[in-house]
Design an enzyme around this catalytic site. Structure first.
Site, PDB file in Angstrom:
ATOM      1  N   SER A 157      -2.435   2.539 -20.406  1.00 45.02           N
ATOM      2  CA  SER A 157      -2.918   3.920 -20.216  1.00 45.02           C
ATOM      3  C   SER A 157      -4.351   4.166 -20.717  1.00 45.02           C
ATOM      4  O   SER A 157      -5.089   4.911 -20.070  1.00 45.02           O
ATOM      5  CB  SER A 157      -1.924   4.959 -20.748  1.00 45.02           C
ATOM      6  OG  SER A 157      -1.562   4.687 -22.061  1.00 45.02           O
ATOM      7  N   ARG A 167      -4.326   0.851   1.400  1.00 49.55           N
ATOM      8  CA  ARG A 167      -2.983   0.635   0.871  1.00 49.55           C
ATOM      9  C   ARG A 167      -2.932   0.818  -0.637  1.00 49.55           C
ATOM     10  O   ARG A 167      -1.860   0.939  -1.212  1.00 49.55           O
ATOM     11  CB  ARG A 167      -2.489  -0.765   1.264  1.00 49.55           C
ATOM     12  CG  ARG A 167      -2.411  -0.996   2.745  1.00 49.55           C
ATOM     13  CD  ARG A 167      -1.506   0.017   3.424  1.00 49.55           C
ATOM     14  NE  ARG A 167      -0.179   0.029   2.875  1.00 49.55           N
ATOM     15  CZ  ARG A 167       0.797  -0.825   3.204  1.00 49.55           C
ATOM     16  NH1 ARG A 167       0.578  -1.722   4.129  1.00 49.55           N
ATOM     17  NH2 ARG A 167       1.962  -0.763   2.638  1.00 49.55           N
ATOM     18  N   HIS A 168      -4.100   0.810  -1.276  1.00 48.97           N
ATOM     19  CA  HIS A 168      -4.149   1.028  -2.726  1.00 48.97           C
ATOM     20  C   HIS A 168      -4.173   2.535  -2.956  1.00 48.97           C
ATOM     21  O   HIS A 168      -5.197   3.187  -2.839  1.00 48.97           O
ATOM     22  CB  HIS A 168      -5.370   0.305  -3.309  1.00 48.97           C
ATOM     23  CG  HIS A 168      -5.241  -1.175  -3.119  1.00 48.97           C
ATOM     24  ND1 HIS A 168      -4.695  -1.985  -4.075  1.00 48.97           N
ATOM     25  CD2 HIS A 168      -5.502  -1.958  -2.038  1.00 48.97           C
ATOM     26  CE1 HIS A 168      -4.648  -3.235  -3.603  1.00 48.97           C
ATOM     27  NE2 HIS A 168      -5.139  -3.240  -2.373  1.00 48.97           N
ATOM     28  N   GLU A 180     -13.590  10.235   3.678  1.00 49.99           N
ATOM     29  CA  GLU A 180     -14.162   9.338   4.686  1.00 49.99           C
ATOM     30  C   GLU A 180     -14.925  10.140   5.736  1.00 49.99           C
ATOM     31  O   GLU A 180     -14.576  11.299   6.018  1.00 49.99           O
ATOM     32  CB  GLU A 180     -13.015   8.553   5.357  1.00 49.99           C
ATOM     33  CG  GLU A 180     -13.493   7.490   6.323  1.00 49.99           C
ATOM     34  CD  GLU A 180     -12.342   6.629   6.879  1.00 49.99           C
ATOM     35  OE1 GLU A 180     -11.175   6.960   6.604  1.00 49.99           O
ATOM     36  OE2 GLU A 180     -12.634   5.658   7.593  1.00 49.99           O
ATOM     37  N   GLY A 211     -14.706  10.967  12.349  1.00 53.78           N
ATOM     38  CA  GLY A 211     -15.032  10.645  13.743  1.00 53.78           C
ATOM     39  C   GLY A 211     -14.703  11.804  14.678  1.00 53.78           C
ATOM     40  O   GLY A 211     -14.982  11.746  15.871  1.00 53.78           O
ATOM     41  N   ARG A 233     -13.400   8.572  20.598  1.00 59.97           N
ATOM     42  CA  ARG A 233     -13.441   7.478  19.606  1.00 59.97           C
ATOM     43  C   ARG A 233     -12.244   6.534  19.678  1.00 59.97           C
ATOM     44  O   ARG A 233     -12.279   5.462  19.093  1.00 59.97           O
ATOM     45  CB  ARG A 233     -13.510   8.057  18.189  1.00 59.97           C
ATOM     46  CG  ARG A 233     -12.225   8.801  17.836  1.00 59.97           C
ATOM     47  CD  ARG A 233     -12.122   9.102  16.400  1.00 59.97           C
ATOM     48  NE  ARG A 233     -10.972   9.973  16.144  1.00 59.97           N
ATOM     49  CZ  ARG A 233     -10.604  10.341  14.948  1.00 59.97           C
ATOM     50  NH1 ARG A 233     -11.299   9.968  13.906  1.00 59.97           N
ATOM     51  NH2 ARG A 233      -9.559  11.110  14.785  1.00 59.97           N
ATOM     52  N   ARG A 251      -7.237  -8.425  -4.344  1.00 56.99           N
ATOM     53  CA  ARG A 251      -8.213  -8.602  -3.257  1.00 56.99           C
ATOM     54  C   ARG A 251      -9.306  -9.619  -3.555  1.00 56.99           C
ATOM     55  O   ARG A 251     -10.072  -9.960  -2.656  1.00 56.99           O
ATOM     56  CB  ARG A 251      -8.830  -7.239  -2.892  1.00 56.99           C
ATOM     57  CG  ARG A 251      -7.799  -6.189  -2.472  1.00 56.99           C
ATOM     58  CD  ARG A 251      -6.953  -6.647  -1.284  1.00 56.99           C
ATOM     59  NE  ARG A 251      -5.992  -5.609  -0.904  1.00 56.99           N
ATOM     60  CZ  ARG A 251      -5.189  -5.702   0.154  1.00 56.99           C
ATOM     61  NH1 ARG A 251      -5.229  -6.766   0.938  1.00 56.99           N
ATOM     62  NH2 ARG A 251      -4.342  -4.745   0.441  1.00 56.99           N
TER      63      ARG A 251
HETATM   64  C1  LIG Z   1      -2.737 -10.813   0.479  1.00 53.48           C
HETATM   65  C2  LIG Z   1      -2.089  -9.540   0.873  1.00 53.48           C
HETATM   66  C3  LIG Z   1      -1.354  -9.459   2.040  1.00 53.48           C
HETATM   67  C4  LIG Z   1      -0.735  -8.255   2.414  1.00 53.48           C
HETATM   68  N1  LIG Z   1      -0.032  -8.196   3.591  1.00 53.48           N
HETATM   69  C5  LIG Z   1       0.544  -7.037   3.982  1.00 53.48           C
HETATM   70  C6  LIG Z   1       1.263  -6.933   5.216  1.00 53.48           C
HETATM   71  O1  LIG Z   1       1.395  -7.896   5.941  1.00 53.48           O
HETATM   72  N2  LIG Z   1       1.798  -5.744   5.572  1.00 53.48           N
HETATM   73  C7  LIG Z   1       1.675  -4.644   4.769  1.00 53.48           C
HETATM   74  O2  LIG Z   1       2.194  -3.578   5.129  1.00 53.48           O
HETATM   75  N3  LIG Z   1       1.019  -4.706   3.586  1.00 53.48           N
HETATM   76  C8  LIG Z   1       0.440  -5.862   3.179  1.00 53.48           C
HETATM   77  N4  LIG Z   1      -0.247  -5.904   1.988  1.00 53.48           N
HETATM   78  C9  LIG Z   1      -0.360  -4.694   1.181  1.00 53.48           C
HETATM   79  C10 LIG Z   1       0.571  -4.752  -0.054  1.00 53.48           C
HETATM   80  O3  LIG Z   1       1.929  -4.819   0.336  1.00 53.48           O
HETATM   81  C11 LIG Z   1       0.344  -3.513  -0.935  1.00 53.48           C
HETATM   82  O4  LIG Z   1       0.667  -2.351  -0.208  1.00 53.48           O
HETATM   83  C12 LIG Z   1      -1.094  -3.391  -1.393  1.00 53.48           C
HETATM   84  O5  LIG Z   1      -1.546  -4.611  -1.910  1.00 53.48           O
HETATM   85  C13 LIG Z   1      -1.204  -2.312  -2.457  1.00 53.48           C
HETATM   86  O6  LIG Z   1      -0.536  -2.752  -3.610  1.00 53.48           O
HETATM   87  P1  LIG Z   1       0.130  -1.751  -4.647  1.00 53.48           P
HETATM   88  O7  LIG Z   1       1.165  -0.916  -3.983  1.00 53.48           O
HETATM   89  O8  LIG Z   1       0.557  -2.567  -5.819  1.00 53.48           O
HETATM   90  O9  LIG Z   1      -1.155  -0.890  -5.067  1.00 53.48           O
HETATM   91  P2  LIG Z   1      -1.347   0.659  -5.334  1.00 53.48           P
HETATM   92  O10 LIG Z   1      -0.898   1.480  -4.190  1.00 53.48           O
HETATM   93  O11 LIG Z   1      -2.777   0.793  -5.774  1.00 53.48           O
HETATM   94  O12 LIG Z   1      -0.427   0.929  -6.542  1.00 53.48           O
HETATM   95  C14 LIG Z   1      -0.783   0.566  -7.855  1.00 53.48           C
HETATM   96  C15 LIG Z   1       0.417   0.751  -8.731  1.00 53.48           C
HETATM   97  O13 LIG Z   1       0.850   2.121  -8.686  1.00 53.48           O
HETATM   98  C16 LIG Z   1       2.205   2.223  -8.224  1.00 53.48           C
HETATM   99  N5  LIG Z   1       2.277   3.371  -7.295  1.00 53.48           N
HETATM  100  C17 LIG Z   1       1.365   3.734  -6.368  1.00 53.48           C
HETATM  101  N6  LIG Z   1       1.761   4.829  -5.705  1.00 53.48           N
HETATM  102  C18 LIG Z   1       2.969   5.156  -6.219  1.00 53.48           C
HETATM  103  C19 LIG Z   1       3.899   6.166  -5.949  1.00 53.48           C
HETATM  104  N7  LIG Z   1       3.680   7.096  -5.009  1.00 53.48           N
HETATM  105  N8  LIG Z   1       5.027   6.195  -6.668  1.00 53.48           N
HETATM  106  C20 LIG Z   1       5.272   5.277  -7.610  1.00 53.48           C
HETATM  107  N9  LIG Z   1       4.430   4.285  -7.916  1.00 53.48           N
HETATM  108  C21 LIG Z   1       3.288   4.222  -7.236  1.00 53.48           C
HETATM  109  C22 LIG Z   1       2.491   0.920  -7.495  1.00 53.48           C
HETATM  110  O14 LIG Z   1       3.842   0.562  -7.526  1.00 53.48           O
HETATM  111  C23 LIG Z   1       1.628  -0.078  -8.266  1.00 53.48           C
HETATM  112  O15 LIG Z   1       2.289  -0.570  -9.409  1.00 53.48           O
HETATM  113  C24 LIG Z   1      -0.861  -7.102   1.599  1.00 53.48           C
HETATM  114  C25 LIG Z   1      -1.600  -7.200   0.409  1.00 53.48           C
HETATM  115  C26 LIG Z   1      -2.212  -8.379   0.037  1.00 53.48           C
HETATM  116  C27 LIG Z   1      -3.011  -8.431  -1.240  1.00 53.48           C
END
Ligand SMILES: Cc1cc2nc3c(=O)[nH]c(=O)nc-3n(C[C@H](O)[C@H](O)[C@H](O)COP(=O)(O)OP(=O)(O)OC[C@H]3O[C@@H](n4cnc5c(N)ncnc54)[C@H](O)[C@@H]3O)c2cc1C
Length: 276
Positions: free
Chosen positions: A69, A92-93, A100, A103, A173, A200
């Protein structure tokens, strides 16, 4: 303590760091540093500032033990220019805040990512999500580049002609390709950017997003050099072992016979490359 600046970070503040052929990351702003983490962690114990050595040890202890934290107290804002296919992986993070370019509101510029000749690769046979290291003949690489460029030109010409005909930008677009550049402001705390960088900067991540991660890693290192050291030590170049892997390692240490063709040995050898 108010907003304290860090000399190494001030050097790059507001400067575009070039990424890929037309992209960049630019540090717009940052809040906090190693000192802020230490200060916020010590609130738990009511203790004040100690020596630099003790601060560094505290940061390392916190990171190693996942007491994360205090790391959320440091915040970065980046302005990034990136191809849409990179943005799709990036978004996805979920813990970041972003805004952003629209468009629907703006006419998109004719700016497309075109890979370097050297990064054109065959599909990997053993990694379904990756590229092979086999050499692609020069003529084929040229053909790929020509295809990408001519597809971009065709798509953009059609886009422009729809705009000229008065068609809504939000519709025109939709036939633009994924290698079109977009831009956003992206704000995230230190804990979560380190999670982003761990995933990443890894060789499993696609080359293009890795380039952005590497550029931002330099910023994080400048703002929080002690944290960066701990991150490299325990996370980036460290390894997490399963129960079975630890059992195997124990057998290796005790000079017991191990099956080097087993899946678990191969998995362990991937994590601890000296075993391979
Ligand atoms: C090499 C690679 C290949 C991948 N291939 C695919 C693929 O083929 N298809 C696909 O769909 N995705 C793919 N991903 C995406 C992957 O599955 C994750 O979605 C992405 O890496 C984000 O990770 P995260 O959820 O840990 O990160 P973040 O979303 O940044 O989350 C960070 C932390 O916060 C927690 N968190 C975030 N939001 C919430 C919430 N609302 N409630 C509770 N906890 C939360 C998460 O559990 C995590 O511990 C890929 C990723 C990588 C690195």
């Amino acid at each position: 303590m108010g907003h304290v600046t860090v000399a190494a970070a001030e050097e790059i503040l507001d400067k575009e760091v070039k990424v890929l052929d037309k992209g960049f990351v630019r540090l717009v702003d940052y809040y906090g540093s190693d000192a802020r983490i230490v200060q916020s962690a010590r609130v738990s114990y009511g203790a004040g500032t100690k020596s630099v050595r003790e601060d560094k040890m505290l940061i390392d202890y916190l990171w190693m033990n996942e007491h994360t934290s205090p790391f959320e107290q440091v915040v970065f804002t980046f302005h990034c220019k990136l191809p849409i296919f990179v943005a799709r992986q990036w978004i996805r993070h979920r813990t970041a805040r972003l805004n952003e370019i629209s468009g629907r509101y703006s006419v998109m510029k004719s700016e497309f990512y075109v890979p370097d000749m050297d990064s054109i690769s065959f599909q990997s046979k053993d990694n379904k999500q990756g590229r092979s290291h086999d050499e692609v003949p020069k003529e084929l690489r040229q053909k790929v580049l020509d295809t990408i460029k001519s597809t971009n030109e065709f798509a953009y010409e059609k886009y422009e002609s729809m705009i000229e005909d008065g068609i809504a930008r939000e519709l025109a677009r939709i036939s633009l390709p994924l290698n079109l550049y977009t831009e956003w402001y992206w704000q995230i705390d230190l804990k979560n950017i380190l999670h982003f960088l761990k995933l990443r900067m890894d060789h499993h991540a696609q080359y293009e997003i890795r380039e952005y991660a590497n550029a931002m890693a330099d910023t994080v290192k400048r703002v929080c050099p002690f944290v960066w050291e701990s991150f490299e030590e325990h996370t980036l170049h460290g390894a997490k072992l399963s129960k079975t892997e630890i059992g195997l390692l124990e057998s290796i240490f005790k000079n017991k016979d191990v099956d080097k063709t087993s899946l678990v040995f191969r998995q362990l050898a991937k994590k601890l490359s000296f075993l391979a």
